[in-house]
Design an enzyme around this catalytic site. Sequence first.
Site, mmCIF file in Angstrom:
data_model
loop_
_atom_site.group_PDB
_atom_site.id
_atom_site.type_symbol
_atom_site.label_atom_id
_atom_site.label_comp_id
_atom_site.label_asym_id
_atom_site.label_seq_id
_atom_site.Cartn_x
_atom_site.Cartn_y
_atom_site.Cartn_z
ATOM 1 C CB SER A 1 -0.812 0.112 1.140
ATOM 2 O OG SER A 1 -1.553 1.200 1.338
ATOM 3 C CE1 TYR B 1 -3.513 -1.938 5.258
ATOM 4 C CE2 TYR B 1 -3.018 0.363 4.624
ATOM 5 C CZ TYR B 1 -3.500 -0.981 4.157
ATOM 6 O OH TYR B 1 -3.540 -1.445 2.801
ATOM 7 C CE LYS C 1 -1.401 -4.590 3.217
ATOM 8 N NZ LYS C 1 -1.595 -5.931 2.739
HETATM 9 N N1 UFG Z 1 -12.399 12.344 2.393
HETATM 10 C C1 UFG Z 1 -13.231 13.351 2.517
HETATM 11 N N2 UFG Z 1 -14.417 12.938 2.930
HETATM 12 C C2 UFG Z 1 -15.052 11.810 3.193
HETATM 13 C C3 UFG Z 1 -14.126 10.617 3.146
HETATM 14 C C4 UFG Z 1 -12.657 10.993 2.584
HETATM 15 O O1 UFG Z 1 -12.740 14.632 2.563
HETATM 16 O O2 UFG Z 1 -16.032 11.633 3.393
HETATM 17 C C5 UFG Z 1 -10.955 12.461 1.908
HETATM 18 C C6 UFG Z 1 -9.792 12.317 2.837
HETATM 19 O O3 UFG Z 1 -9.739 13.126 4.074
HETATM 20 C C7 UFG Z 1 -8.663 11.954 1.874
HETATM 21 C C8 UFG Z 1 -9.164 11.852 0.645
HETATM 22 O O4 UFG Z 1 -10.805 11.645 0.804
HETATM 23 O O5 UFG Z 1 -8.067 13.286 1.823
HETATM 24 C C9 UFG Z 1 -9.313 10.047 0.536
HETATM 25 O O6 UFG Z 1 -9.682 9.397 1.647
HETATM 26 P P1 UFG Z 1 -9.653 7.899 1.698
HETATM 27 O O7 UFG Z 1 -10.250 7.769 3.072
HETATM 28 O O8 UFG Z 1 -10.748 7.370 0.570
HETATM 29 O O9 UFG Z 1 -8.234 7.187 1.465
HETATM 30 P P2 UFG Z 1 -7.129 7.561 2.013
HETATM 31 O O10 UFG Z 1 -6.104 8.462 1.089
HETATM 32 O O11 UFG Z 1 -6.972 8.038 3.390
HETATM 33 O O12 UFG Z 1 -6.406 5.969 2.182
HETATM 34 C C10 UFG Z 1 -6.629 5.066 1.115
HETATM 35 C C11 UFG Z 1 -6.703 3.736 1.531
HETATM 36 C C12 UFG Z 1 -5.531 3.173 2.442
HETATM 37 C C13 UFG Z 1 -4.473 3.438 1.315
HETATM 38 C C14 UFG Z 1 -4.221 4.697 0.906
HETATM 39 C C15 UFG Z 1 -3.186 4.840 -0.152
HETATM 40 O O13 UFG Z 1 -7.767 3.678 2.593
HETATM 41 O O14 UFG Z 1 -5.487 1.894 2.846
HETATM 42 O O15 UFG Z 1 -5.422 5.075 0.367
HETATM 43 O O16 UFG Z 1 -2.955 5.970 -0.952
HETATM 44 F F1 UFG Z 1 -3.186 3.208 2.087
#
Ligand code: UFG
Length: 319
Positions: free
Chosen positions: A119, A143, A147
Amino acid sequence: MTVAVTGAAGYIGSHVAHLLAETGVHVLAVDDMSSGVGSRIDAFPLVELDLARDEAPGVLRAAFAQHQVQAVVHLAARKAVGESVEQPTRYYHQNVAGLANLLTAMQSSGVDRLVFSSSAAAYGMPDVDVVDEAMACAPINPYGETKLVGEWLVRAAARATGLRAVSLRYFNVAGTGRPELADTSVANLVPILLARVAEGLPAAVFGDDYPTPDGTCVRDYVHVADLADAHVAALGYLEQDDRPYDVLNVGTGHGASVLDVVASLSRALGHPVPTVVEPRRAGDPPRLVASVERISEVLGWRAARDLDDICASVVPARA
Ligand code: UFG
């Protein structure tokens, strides 16, 4: 050829399993069914198994022999970042001990090809435009640590035993290749946005004061069907002799902000999705975008689909 796919009943694992089957490969599904969906893997024989249990190597050895398994795609893992902060021991046990058991079984069965699901969480909070695989990793949650440790374990096994292996660092995986394999968990931005729309709620934007062009966090959204293609390419690469262990980013090389995703989803839905700005979420890097040079050179793989394809693919699946 038979390939064992661990985590095959999951959202990503099922896309990989079905694409492999389409290419003529026999698939052996391995899944503990703790979060997987059985209907995604009706087509495949299933070994229902928690890889972290003590008996796992023996169960796997028997299954690998029975099904003449020649390679493994290992996706089975716990993957909720917040949960990993609360339950680090469980995450290390599931993700690292599970992998160790798998490697034990592979070695004693003579199965010598592995694609490991890693990841971008391994990078942590890199302060660069695009992250490449040579950059130092500094994960910021258990997490991501599991990885990175998993990658090290795979690398060590490759050096010690001649295992041919590739670790794929997934960026933000979204979309669906076929409706029945859609992501049913509401854990990441795209499914969360869809759920909010279905409930008549505005999209929550976690922070609009980041140092990015529109102030919202930028990520590299890769279509799950492209990600599945990358696994098939990685298995093909490992079929050739003398392939050293490698780590490869799987992304598009393009960044999209939260507001870009909302705009793309609005286009797919045919109506605007309203937004409400909420406080920043802890631990969010402002920008996390893949360099895709290495995977392009090594596997000849590049993402064929873009953000609009991702959003278009999930709308009929949810309709
Ligand atoms: N976000 C919002 N509103 C929401 C949900 C998310 O603004 O309701 C934002 C988050 O703050 C972030 C972006 O959208 O900036 C993406 O959020 P995600 O939770 O979809 O994904 P992350 O980037 O936090 O993490 C994901 C996976 C991880 C992985 C990572 C790799 O969940 O397991 O991508 O880039 F490691």
